[in-house]
Every structure is written in structure tokens, then in C-alpha cells.
Design an enzyme around this catalytic site. Structure first.
Site, short mmCIF file in Angstrom:
data_model
loop_
_atom_site.label_atom_id
_atom_site.label_comp_id
_atom_site.label_asym_id
_atom_site.label_seq_id
_atom_site.Cartn_x
_atom_site.Cartn_y
_atom_site.Cartn_z
N PRO A 1 57.22 60.56 45.63
CA PRO A 1 55.82 60.18 45.86
C PRO A 1 55.74 59.32 47.11
O PRO A 1 56.46 58.32 47.22
CB PRO A 1 55.47 59.38 44.60
CG PRO A 1 56.77 58.84 44.12
CD PRO A 1 57.81 59.85 44.48
N SER B 1 52.84 57.51 49.66
CA SER B 1 51.43 57.22 49.87
C SER B 1 50.97 57.76 51.21
O SER B 1 51.60 57.53 52.25
CB SER B 1 51.21 55.70 49.82
OG SER B 1 49.83 55.39 49.95
N GLN C 1 52.09 59.49 39.49
CA GLN C 1 52.66 58.14 39.57
C GLN C 1 51.55 57.10 39.58
O GLN C 1 50.61 57.18 40.36
CB GLN C 1 53.51 57.96 40.83
CG GLN C 1 54.23 56.61 40.78
CD GLN C 1 55.00 56.27 42.04
OE1 GLN C 1 54.40 55.97 43.07
NE2 GLN C 1 56.32 56.29 41.96
N CYS D 1 57.64 50.42 45.27
CA CYS D 1 56.96 50.34 46.56
C CYS D 1 57.13 48.95 47.17
O CYS D 1 56.83 47.94 46.52
CB CYS D 1 55.48 50.66 46.40
SG CYS D 1 54.58 50.59 47.98
N ARG E 1 61.33 60.70 53.06
CA ARG E 1 61.04 60.79 54.49
C ARG E 1 61.65 62.01 55.15
O ARG E 1 61.10 62.53 56.13
CB ARG E 1 61.51 59.51 55.19
CG ARG E 1 60.67 58.28 54.83
CD ARG E 1 61.28 57.01 55.40
NE ARG E 1 62.56 56.70 54.79
CZ ARG E 1 63.46 55.86 55.29
NH1 ARG E 1 63.22 55.26 56.44
NH2 ARG E 1 64.59 55.64 54.66
#
Length: 341
Positions: free
Chosen positions: A33, A35, A86, A116, A241
């Protein structure tokens, strides 16, 4: 378990399915996940290529429960199964309410964000800030597990900093509270994304769990995926990434598809761009798509002049962007831009 032998250590076969609660992952490469990245268009593409599991962007639990439009758009699905949502938050009440909503809207798995590192998230005592208070974090996990019938999972980091590596402790308590799977990013919060993820440190979490463990952090190649499994003892791998600018990448690592040709890649990038315009509307789509266009160009058209890249990324004519993006990825953008000058 289906395994492959690697340097005398048995590691899971990345192409094999994995059971999480009552759900089955079709292979062991999971799209993280992210953002602002793993919206519905990106997840749809990654799933179509063959990722084992895709996860929504982080959804703020309180905002979802209070009917915030953006939060609701983040939990939308397009037929992907299992559908994993999530949630982030700091209050057990809102986490439970949001989990019920997500389940009602078709979520097959609910994941709790405890990893996070962003300042705006930890500033609200959510994300990796929860690792500073394990008792409070466990309260959120327990409330979420009790609120829904679907499996609840937890994503975390190694700890807040190197003086508080408490992922094994929290993971063990999370399993006791009913969590069905744990994901660990091999960095502390204070590291953000600096340095290298510590794959060996994830092993301490494996040693205290009987539920599935996913290892995350700096996995770029198939060799990386094998190595993180060998060193961490995890059951599956999460990539983040390294999938930016190549939504097919998780599937390639899982052996579910081949790397696309240049022509296929250009077509995928344009399709992705068009999907974002359809999903967000033209104005919103142009804004949200810029980062993705930038990643495609950075990865596959690195020799394109900076001015040309900027022109593609900031143009407001969607046909212009699609044409120039395809041209850049096909390798003849320079001549086309010269002709148009």
C-alpha cells in the site's frame, strides 16, 4: 509448503499460493500500500499482470467512518479478490467502525497501518507512532478483530528507532489478539527510507510467529526476493517503490508474467494514464497522473531532455501527453519533439 532450495536454506516458492485466514493469495509477491500511488487504476493493472495481492492506499479510519468522499473512493474495488483495505488511525472506536464499513463494501482482508513514517501521520499518533505504545496499539488490533469476520492483518516497522526494536513483541501480541498475518518493513521509523532495509532483523519476528509473515524493504530484483526470504524466514515478499513506473513488476518477480516489450510498455503507460483520467476526471486525473508519468520517463526514457520531460508532465492536453509519453518510451521522442518545434 512448496519450497525452493537456496544456499542450504529452504525458502518458499514465490509462485505458490499462500493462505491468510480464510483467504488465498495466488502467489507470494504483494504490492505494498502506497499513499498517492496504489489507487484503483494502479492496483487494477498490477492485478491483471499477476501480482499475488494488491493493497489499497492507506485509508484514514475516522474520515471513512465520517463519510469523507476521498476515503470512500480509496476502498473501491473492481473485482479483485481478495480485496485488501488498509486502515490507519489512533482510536479503537474509529478503527472498528471503519473496518465494518470496509467489510460491508467488500473487503476480504483488513490491514492495520503501523508502519507509515510520514510526519503528518505520526503527528496524529497513527502509523509507526503506534509502535511507541504497544498497549495502545494492541487495543486497536483487538477492536478491529472483534469488529469484523474477515481476516485482520498488521503492517509495521522494526520499531520506532534502533533503541526500541519491538516488532517481535508487538507481532507476537498481535497474533494472540487474532491477527492473521504480519508484514514487517526492515527499517525503523526514524530511518524513513534511508540506508538499507535490515532483512536479517525481520528473522526475530519470524521466530515468534506461527501465522504468515511478509518481508518488505528494498526488494527490486528476483534475486532480492529470494534473499529476503532466505534471511528473514518470511512466507512472502512485499514490494513498493520498485513497482513505481512498472505496475507489471510484482507479477514478473512472482513468475506470473514476462517483462513487457518496449512496445507493450509504452501501451501500458498510456493505458494507465487514460485509466487515471477516467477514474479521477480530467482535472483530477491530470494532477494525480503526473507522478506516474514521471516514473515511467525516469525509468525508461532517462535520456529525454529535461525540458521535454517537464513539458510532458505539465501539459494539460491529455492527447498530447499520451502521444509524447508513448513516443518517449518507444525511444524516438527526441526526433518527434524536434519536428514539432
Amino acid at each position: 509448503m512448496n519450497c525452493l532450495k537456496d544456499e542450504h536454506v529452504m525458502v518458499p516458492d514465490l509462485s505458490a499460493p499462500l493462505a491468510v485466514g480464510g483467504q488465498a493469495l495466488r502467489n507470494r509477491i504483494v504490492l505494498a500500500p502506497m499513499s498517492g500511488v496504489t489507487d484503483l487504476p494502479f492496483r487494477d493493472l498490477a492485478w491483471r499482470f499477476g501480482a499475488g495481492l494488491v493493497v489499497t492506499e492507506m485509508v484514514a479510519s475516522r474520515e471513512l467512518a465520517l463519510n469523507a468522499r476521498e476515503s470512500w473512493s480509496r476502498i473501491r474495488n473492481c473485482g479483485i479478490r481478495p480485496h485488501m483495505v488498509q486502515l490507519a488511525g489512533r482510536e479503537a472506536h474509529w478503527m472498528a467502525e471503519a473496518a465494518r464499513i470496509a467489510e460491508g463494501e467488500g473487503a476480504d482482508i483488513v490491514d492495520i497501518n503501523m508502519g507509515c513514517p510520514a510526519k503528518k501521520v505520526i503527528g496524529g499518533y497513527s502509523g509507526s507512532a503506534l509502535m511507541r505504545d504497544p498497549d495502545h496499539a494492541l487495543g486497536l488490533i483487538e477492536a478491529t478483530v472483534k469488529a469484523v469476520k474477515v481476516p485482520v492483518t498488521v503492517k509495521m516497522r522494526l520499531g520506532w528507532d534502533h533503541d526500541s526494536i519491538n516488532a517481535p513483541h508487538i507481532a507476537s501480541r498481535a497474533e494472540a489478539a487474532g491477527a492473521a498475518m504480519i508484514t514487517v518493513h526492515g527499517r525503523t521509523r526514524m530511518q524513513f527510507y534511508e540506508g538499507r532495509a535490515d532483512w536479517d532483523a525481520i528473522r526475530a519476528v519470524r521466530d515468534v510467529l506461527s501465522i504468515p509473515l511478509i518481508a518488505n524493504g528494498d526488494v527490486d530484483t528476483a534475486e532480492d526476493a529470494q534473499e529476503i526470504l532466505r534471511r528473514s524466514g518470511a512466507d512472502a515478499v512485499m514490494v513498493g517503490r520498485s513497482a513505481q513506473g512498472r505496475p507489471w513488476h510484482p507479477a514478473v518477480l512472482a513468475g506470473a508474467c514476462a517483462h513487457p516489450s518496449v512496445e507493450e510498455m509504452a501501451a501500458i503507460a498510456v493505458e494507465h494514464y487514460r485509466m487515471m483520467l477516467d477514474f479521477y476526471g480530467v482535472e483530477g486525473g491530470l494532477r494525480h497522473a503526473r507522478k506516474h508519468v514521471g516514473w515511467y520517463l525516469e525509468r525508461f526514457a532517462s535520456d529525454l531532455p529535461g525540458a521535454a520531460k517537464a513539458e510532458i508532465m505539465t501539459a494539460r492536453d491529455s492527447d498530447f501527453v499520451a502521444d509524447r509519453l508513448a513516443a518517449a518510451l518507444l525511444g524516438n521522442a527526441a526526433s518527434r519533439l524536434g519536428e514539432a518545434a
